[in-house]
Write a protein that holds these residues in place. Structure first.
Motif, PDB file in Angstrom:
ATOM      1  N   CYS A 133      14.439   5.018  14.363  1.00 26.62           N
ATOM      2  CA  CYS A 133      15.371   4.027  13.833  1.00 26.62           C
ATOM      3  C   CYS A 133      14.787   2.615  13.924  1.00 26.62           C
ATOM      4  O   CYS A 133      14.947   1.804  12.993  1.00 26.62           O
ATOM      5  N   ILE A 134      14.103   2.337  15.026  1.00 26.51           N
ATOM      6  CA  ILE A 134      13.487   1.012  15.183  1.00 26.51           C
ATOM      7  C   ILE A 134      12.389   0.820  14.135  1.00 26.51           C
ATOM      8  O   ILE A 134      12.301  -0.220  13.476  1.00 26.51           O
TER       9      ILE A 134
ATOM     10  N   THR B 137      20.615  -4.841  12.869  1.00 24.89           N
ATOM     11  CA  THR B 137      20.258  -3.724  11.990  1.00 24.89           C
ATOM     12  C   THR B 137      19.828  -2.513  12.807  1.00 24.89           C
ATOM     13  O   THR B 137      20.228  -1.369  12.523  1.00 24.89           O
ATOM     14  N   ILE B 138      19.003  -2.739  13.827  1.00 23.23           N
ATOM     15  CA  ILE B 138      18.534  -1.637  14.679  1.00 23.23           C
ATOM     16  C   ILE B 138      19.714  -1.006  15.412  1.00 23.23           C
ATOM     17  O   ILE B 138      19.857   0.220  15.474  1.00 23.23           O
TER      18      ILE B 138
ATOM     19  N   HIS C 193      19.437 -10.883  13.193  1.00 24.46           N
ATOM     20  CA  HIS C 193      19.767  -9.997  12.070  1.00 24.46           C
ATOM     21  C   HIS C 193      19.071  -8.653  12.225  1.00 24.46           C
ATOM     22  O   HIS C 193      19.683  -7.592  12.026  1.00 24.46           O
ATOM     23  N   LEU C 194      17.770  -8.660  12.605  1.00 24.98           N
ATOM     24  CA  LEU C 194      17.035  -7.405  12.783  1.00 24.98           C
ATOM     25  C   LEU C 194      17.598  -6.616  13.950  1.00 24.98           C
ATOM     26  O   LEU C 194      17.734  -5.386  13.882  1.00 24.98           O
TER      27      LEU C 194
ATOM     28  N   SER D 211      13.636   0.171  10.709  1.00 27.60           N
ATOM     29  CA  SER D 211      14.294  -1.132  10.549  1.00 27.60           C
ATOM     30  C   SER D 211      13.266  -2.264  10.449  1.00 27.60           C
ATOM     31  O   SER D 211      13.533  -3.293   9.831  1.00 27.60           O
TER      32      SER D 211
ATOM     33  N   ARG E 123      10.364  -3.839   8.868  1.00 27.22           N
ATOM     34  CA  ARG E 123       9.731  -3.665   7.564  1.00 27.22           C
ATOM     35  C   ARG E 123       8.516  -4.564   7.346  1.00 27.22           C
ATOM     36  O   ARG E 123       7.653  -4.258   6.557  1.00 27.22           O
TER      37      ARG E 123
ATOM     38  N   ARG F  56      21.847   1.026  13.015  1.00 27.98           N
ATOM     39  CA  ARG F  56      21.194   2.247  12.530  1.00 27.98           C
ATOM     40  C   ARG F  56      21.239   3.343  13.594  1.00 27.98           C
ATOM     41  O   ARG F  56      21.464   4.522  13.275  1.00 27.98           O
TER      42      ARG F  56
END
Length: 497
Positions: free
Chosen positions: A387-388, A425-426, A421-422, A391, A393, A429
């Motif tokens: 997942c990390i 997201t992690i 933000h990242l 996320s 990119r 997810r």
């Protein structure tokens, strides 16, 4: 050199091929030099043979000419010509006129009739008035020593005539003194010499009339080679050497020739180029084959070494990669992360850009292992790592397993808002992955994330930033887990100062 080969394995193949090419080039150059030496030796040998043959002819012609001069002097002396015939014969003709290859010696009057002959039993023609040597002297008082073209005789086969003019007291034409020389004399000179199976030796007059040739051909008598291109080259210089096809049999030969001084004769020795190079070709074939085999073998070994070094380099790269990779998750391990962290920190300081770090911890992971076992615990960590990785990119962002159930993400050139933000997201997810976790109050596997930023990097160092992110992780756990805690704006300003 060894280090260079290890770093650049292609060098082994390229170097090996280059060495083989150089070796082949040197072999070719050496073989070519050997070819030139063989041809040069053949020319030198031919020149020596030409000199020997020409010298023998010149000496004999000189002797025969002295005899002719004596005959002329005697024939022009009235006191000698009134002596009895036998006495006149003994005075006029010396031993040279009775040599093995002399066909006959004559005194011929102005009408072409023989008046004195050295051999009383000889039967010469009734008249010589139409012979070329007779006409030459009659028509030109200054001819001197004259050599005829080859002609056939009844008694001695083929011959040539040597003649001088006899003058009357008033200077008018009174006849000629003649010696006929058998062509067997010239053949005897050539019979002693060998110039190979396809070689040739010849004596020719300067107007192209062929005197004798070895190997002898029946049609050689009266043959004239003046029209051939090879003969034309002999008329321009006194001696020389060249390669050409014979006008007689078409064999390519090395012609070496020289004019015999005081005569119209040209002596030529012409070994066939094929015979001269036969030994060289045999040796060159062996050397060429061996050079080719050794060269190809050397090239093959060089490229095998290249492949081996390349595989070794790949194995070393793989070892380096594995040394910096976590075996369970496939992410960089703590060692690799620390190296990149130092690099990115120095780069950020040089470029005056921000650096952010996420510190991630799996919530209640000890309880997860207690409930599901270590095998499923490893599967859960692999799922979190996936997942990390999904996320993160940007190519420059670096996720890593820091140890146990802890993960970190290094975010170069990233402000606190981008890092937050990242992180969200992690977290989302992983939560959406819905991995069951009975030991968690939520009932599923979750993570807590601490987020810290140095904008731009200050004096606290890379590990100071990592410590700040770790502190925020504790804040997230204290806040109930499954959340993200970033540094506040005030905290960032303090870190900058």
């Amino acid at each position: 050199m060894a280090n260079s080969l290890s770093r650049y394995p292609l060098l082994a193949g390229i170097a090996g091929t280059g060495v083989a090419v150089v070796m082949a080039g040197l072999s070719i150059a050496t073989l070519y030099q050997g070819r030139e030496e063989a041809l040069s030796h053949a020319r030198e040998t031919s020149a020596n043979l030409v000199s020997i043959i020409g010298g023998d002819i010149a000496r004999n012609v000189e002797i025969y000419d002295l005899s002719l001069r004596a005959v002329v002097d005697g024939a022009q002396d009235a006191s000698i010509m009134v002596l009895p015939l036998n006495l006149r014969r003994r005075i006029l003709f010396d031993r040279a006129t009775t040599a093995a290859y002399i066909g006959g010696s004559y005194v011929i009057d102005a009408r072409g009739r023989v008046i004195i002959k050295e051999n009383p039993t000889a039967t010469p023609p009734e008249t010589f008035a139409e012979r070329e040597y007779f006409l030459a002297h009659r028509n030109n008082p200054s001819v001197g020593l004259f050599f005829s073209h080859p002609y056939l005789t009844h008694a001695n086969g083929a011959a040539i005539g040597m003649s001088r003019r006899i003058n009357a007291p008033d200077g008018s034409f009174a006849g000629i003194a003649l010696l006929t020389v058998n062509l067997q004399y010239f053949r005897s000179l050539l019979d002693k010499i060998e110039v190979g199976p396809k070689g040739s030796i010849f004596i020719v007059q300067d107007d192209g009339a062929l005197i004798v040739r070895k190997p002898f051909l029946g049609e050689d008598i009266n043959r004239n080679v003046a029209g051939s291109a090879t003969f034309a080259r002999m008329t321009h210089t006194s001696s020389g050497s060249y390669v050409a096809k014979s006008p007689v049999d078409g064999v390519e030969r090395i012609f070496t020739f020289a004019h015999v001084p005081g005569t119209p004769f040209i002596v030529g020795v012409a070994p066939a180029q094929e015979d001269v190079l036969e030994t060289w070709r045999a040796r060159s074939t062996v050397v060429g084959v061996l050079t080719l085999l050794f060269g190809l073998s050397f090239i093959a070994l060089s490229w095998l070494l290249t492949l081996s070094l390349r595989e070794r380099a790949r194995a070393q790269e793989e070892l380096v990669r594995l040394a910096g990779t976590d075996a369970l998750t496939g992410l960089p391990n703590r060692r690799a992360f620390d190296e990149r962290m130092d690099e990115e920190w120095r780069r950020a300081r040089r470029s005056n850009t921000a650096v952010s770090v996420l510190f991630i911890d799996v919530d209640y992971f000890k309880a997860y292992n207690d409930n599901y076992g270590h095998a499923l615990g490893d599967d859960a960590l692999a799922a979190v790592a996936e997942c990390i990785a999904l996320s993160v990119r940007r190519p420059g962002d670096i996720p890593a397993r820091y140890g146990g159930e802890e993960f970190v993400v290094l975010l170069p050139d990233t402000q606190i808002d981008g890092a937050l933000h990242l992180a969200e997201t992690i977290r989302a997810r992983i939560r959406t992955r819905s991995i069951a976790h009975r030991g968690s109050l939520i009932g599923r596997l979750t993570v807590s994330i601490g987020c810290a930023t140095a904008a731009p990097p200050g004096l606290g160092g890379a590990y100071g930033l990592l410590s700040d992110a770790d502190q925020q992780l504790y804040e997230a756990k204290a806040a109930g887990r499954d959340c993200v805690r970033p540094m506040t704006l005030a905290s960032v300003e303090i870190a900058q100062s």
